[in-house]
Design a protein around this motif. Sequence first.
Motif, PDB file in Angstrom:
ATOM      1  N   ASP A  76       0.956  -1.323  -0.003  1.00 49.96           N
ATOM      2  CA  ASP A  76       0.006  -0.063  -0.071  1.00 49.96           C
ATOM      3  C   ASP A  76       0.984   1.038  -0.021  1.00 49.96           C
ATOM      4  OD1 ASP A  76      -2.396  -1.639   0.143  1.00 49.96           O
ATOM      5  OD2 ASP A  76      -2.671  -1.101   2.044  1.00 49.96           O
ATOM      6  N   ASP A  77       1.981   1.270   0.488  1.00 54.71           N
ATOM      7  CA  ASP A  77       3.037   2.466   0.439  1.00 54.71           C
ATOM      8  C   ASP A  77       3.211   2.771  -0.828  1.00 54.71           C
ATOM      9  OD1 ASP A  77       3.157   2.209   3.146  1.00 54.71           O
ATOM     10  OD2 ASP A  77       5.277   1.583   3.308  1.00 54.71           O
ATOM     11  N   TYR A  78       2.844   2.084  -2.005  1.00 56.88           N
ATOM     12  CA  TYR A  78       3.378   2.470  -3.414  1.00 56.88           C
ATOM     13  C   TYR A  78       2.192   2.632  -4.301  1.00 56.88           C
ATOM     14  CZ  TYR A  78       7.257   0.734  -0.879  1.00 56.88           C
ATOM     15  OH  TYR A  78       8.219   0.640   0.171  1.00 56.88           O
ATOM     16  N   CYS A  79       1.082   2.862  -3.774  1.00 52.14           N
ATOM     17  CA  CYS A  79       0.015   3.343  -4.756  1.00 52.14           C
ATOM     18  C   CYS A  79       0.224   4.820  -4.782  1.00 52.14           C
ATOM     19  CB  CYS A  79      -1.316   3.131  -4.088  1.00 52.14           C
ATOM     20  SG  CYS A  79      -1.793   3.889  -2.765  1.00 52.14           S
ATOM     21  N   GLN A  80      -0.416   5.566  -5.939  1.00 50.44           N
ATOM     22  CA  GLN A  80      -0.254   6.707  -6.192  1.00 50.44           C
ATOM     23  C   GLN A  80      -0.742   7.823  -5.312  1.00 50.44           C
ATOM     24  OE1 GLN A  80       1.575   8.184  -9.207  1.00 50.44           O
ATOM     25  NE2 GLN A  80       2.285   6.279  -8.777  1.00 50.44           N
ATOM     26  N   GLU A  81      -1.707   7.429  -4.428  1.00 46.90           N
ATOM     27  CA  GLU A  81      -2.296   8.200  -3.502  1.00 46.90           C
ATOM     28  C   GLU A  81      -1.343   8.372  -2.445  1.00 46.90           C
ATOM     29  OE1 GLU A  81      -6.269   8.540  -0.535  1.00 46.90           O
ATOM     30  OE2 GLU A  81      -5.843   6.921  -2.036  1.00 46.90           O
ATOM     31  N   ALA A  82      -0.801   7.288  -1.932  1.00 49.64           N
ATOM     32  CA  ALA A  82       0.545   7.262  -0.967  1.00 49.64           C
ATOM     33  C   ALA A  82       1.744   8.071  -1.435  1.00 49.64           C
ATOM     34  CB  ALA A  82       0.637   5.849  -0.481  1.00 49.64           C
ATOM     35  N   ILE A  83       2.182   7.968  -2.733  1.00 49.19           N
ATOM     36  CA  ILE A  83       3.164   8.474  -3.168  1.00 49.19           C
ATOM     37  C   ILE A  83       3.047  10.080  -2.978  1.00 49.19           C
ATOM     38  CG2 ILE A  83       4.707   8.815  -5.244  1.00 49.19           C
ATOM     39  CD1 ILE A  83       5.094   6.244  -3.652  1.00 49.19           C
ATOM     40  N   VAL A  84       1.793  10.611  -3.732  1.00 47.91           N
ATOM     41  CA  VAL A  84       1.637  11.826  -3.662  1.00 47.91           C
ATOM     42  C   VAL A  84       1.629  12.646  -2.388  1.00 47.91           C
ATOM     43  CG1 VAL A  84      -0.122  13.568  -4.469  1.00 47.91           C
ATOM     44  CG2 VAL A  84       0.303  11.791  -5.806  1.00 47.91           C
ATOM     45  N   HIS A 257      -0.768  -1.431  -8.513  1.00 44.74           N
ATOM     46  CA  HIS A 257      -2.016  -0.574  -8.039  1.00 44.74           C
ATOM     47  C   HIS A 257      -2.631   0.026  -9.252  1.00 44.74           C
ATOM     48  CE1 HIS A 257      -0.596  -1.044  -3.977  1.00 44.74           C
ATOM     49  NE2 HIS A 257       0.591  -0.918  -4.478  1.00 44.74           N
ATOM     50  N   HIS A 258      -2.645  -0.789 -10.477  1.00 41.85           N
ATOM     51  CA  HIS A 258      -3.443  -0.062 -11.556  1.00 41.85           C
ATOM     52  C   HIS A 258      -4.607   0.435 -11.287  1.00 41.85           C
ATOM     53  CE1 HIS A 258       0.110  -0.323 -13.986  1.00 41.85           C
ATOM     54  NE2 HIS A 258       0.256  -1.715 -14.201  1.00 41.85           N
ATOM     55  N   LYS A 259      -5.386  -0.621 -10.723  1.00 44.35           N
ATOM     56  CA  LYS A 259      -6.943  -0.187 -10.533  1.00 44.35           C
ATOM     57  C   LYS A 259      -7.147   0.756  -9.492  1.00 44.35           C
ATOM     58  CE  LYS A 259     -11.388  -2.545  -8.790  1.00 44.35           C
ATOM     59  NZ  LYS A 259     -12.113  -3.924  -8.626  1.00 44.35           N
ATOM     60  N   ARG A 260      -6.228   0.765  -8.354  1.00 42.74           N
ATOM     61  CA  ARG A 260      -6.357   1.697  -7.383  1.00 42.74           C
ATOM     62  C   ARG A 260      -6.004   3.261  -7.872  1.00 42.74           C
ATOM     63  NH1 ARG A 260      -3.942   0.641  -1.422  1.00 42.74           N
ATOM     64  NH2 ARG A 260      -4.738   2.880  -0.257  1.00 42.74           N
ATOM     65  N   ASN A 261      -5.069   3.180  -8.620  1.00 41.66           N
ATOM     66  CA  ASN A 261      -4.471   4.457  -9.169  1.00 41.66           C
ATOM     67  C   ASN A 261      -5.401   4.953 -10.252  1.00 41.66           C
ATOM     68  OD1 ASN A 261      -2.228   3.851  -7.613  1.00 41.66           O
ATOM     69  ND2 ASN A 261      -1.091   3.349  -9.747  1.00 41.66           N
ATOM     70  N   GLY A 266      -8.710   9.018 -11.686  1.00 41.80           N
ATOM     71  CA  GLY A 266     -10.007   9.020 -12.653  1.00 41.80           C
ATOM     72  C   GLY A 266     -11.259  10.059 -12.065  1.00 41.80           C
ATOM     73  N   GLY A 267     -11.897  10.556 -13.175  1.00 41.39           N
ATOM     74  CA  GLY A 267     -13.035  11.280 -12.778  1.00 41.39           C
ATOM     75  C   GLY A 267     -12.716  12.873 -12.341  1.00 41.39           C
ATOM     76  N   ARG A 268     -11.593  13.279 -12.431  1.00 37.46           N
ATOM     77  CA  ARG A 268     -11.166  14.509 -11.959  1.00 37.46           C
ATOM     78  C   ARG A 268     -10.897  15.332 -13.399  1.00 37.46           C
ATOM     79  NH1 ARG A 268      -9.638  14.887  -6.584  1.00 37.46           N
ATOM     80  NH2 ARG A 268      -8.566  16.779  -7.088  1.00 37.46           N
ATOM     81  N   ASP A 269     -10.874  16.412 -13.213  1.00 38.60           N
ATOM     82  CA  ASP A 269     -10.475  17.738 -14.171  1.00 38.60           C
ATOM     83  C   ASP A 269      -9.212  17.324 -14.663  1.00 38.60           C
ATOM     84  OD1 ASP A 269     -10.120  19.489 -16.169  1.00 38.60           O
ATOM     85  OD2 ASP A 269     -10.158  21.241 -14.783  1.00 38.60           O
ATOM     86  N   ARG A 270      -8.911  17.052 -16.006  1.00 38.41           N
ATOM     87  CA  ARG A 270      -7.377  16.294 -16.325  1.00 38.41           C
ATOM     88  C   ARG A 270      -6.760  17.561 -17.115  1.00 38.41           C
ATOM     89  NH1 ARG A 270      -5.745  12.115 -14.504  1.00 38.41           N
ATOM     90  NH2 ARG A 270      -4.174  11.996 -15.780  1.00 38.41           N
TER      91      ARG A 270
END
Length: 355
Positions: A76-84, A257-261, A266-270
């Motif tokens: 879990d330390d290496y999903c994008q949410e944790a990295i950000v 973590h492809h699905k979690r990322n 996803g769903g945000r203004d890109r």
Amino acid sequence: MSAIEHHEVTYAGDSKKIHYLATGPTDGPLVIFIHGWPATAITWKAQLETFASVGFRAIAPDMPGYGQSTSRRVADDYCQEAIVEGMMALLADTGRKAAVWIGHDWGSGVTSSVAVQHPEAVKALVSMCVPYSTVELGWDGFLPFVNREIYPADEYEYGQWDYMKNYEENFEKAVAWFDSDIAGVCKAFAQKTTTKPDRKAPNPLSKVRKIGWMNGLPKPPSVDVLGPAAIPDDVLESFTKDMQKTGFWTGSAYYLHHKRNAEYNGGRDRKLKQPVLFVHAQWDLVCETKESRLMEGMREACSNLTEVTVDAAHFLYFEKPAEVNAALLRFLVQELPDEWPGASESGYTKTKAVL
């Protein structure tokens, strides 16, 4: 020349730390270099020294899972949410609210995530090899753009990204192969491009689940059979020691973590209004961007996009540091002139004579 300093910042309730290198004047415009897989902060040495020499404050972290940063075997330390979360702690530790973010490989995925989640923290974005709106969006960000003329779906379901699926299915075995000769792996990835690969032929990474890494080698090539590295000996030695300290488990966990990322980003203004640079690697066949459709999402999302090509393979900033530095500096002076060191005090003006 400014000395390269070592710093660290703790975050997540002091349970994690990020070690980073910093150089250049402390009040210079801030540029943050984010490495990918596999690399550590020291591999940006040529960029750190160049940017510091012209007045930037240049920093490069050992990303979570690498070098002297926290490297727990906790996926879990290496999903994008944790990295950000770590990247925001890093930025705060500099005392700044925004920076120019430059990423390579998974580092581009991270800087893309930062731009999506915290656009106010990004003065300009630079992605090398991995375009914005791809890997940070999970499988849907890049798998649909596989060239099915080269990779027919019935034979190459995951195209050149087969090695990523291998991590999901055979993680421990995949990591063990790299860990069997870490010095050999590090030197192998730092080789210079000596032949121009065939873009029309399937990449060996499209067959990893069937035959293994590097066209089925039982173990990585040893350092004594490899040619000279593209990076200086002291950088290669430090990089190798960093990787031997952590092994490949933690850095490779970014691939889990492809699905979690996708859910996170996803769903945000890109849409990005900031200046954006993409650096193509001419001979990168995994992240092939010159003839594939992989750039489509980035081109649609970025209103101020510059593209440049460097005649190198995937590890272009190892192989062609002068060309990469020139591309980065030209982009900044042209697209973000107010961030050029001393710009506000120089009184620089240009007059066109009528002849």
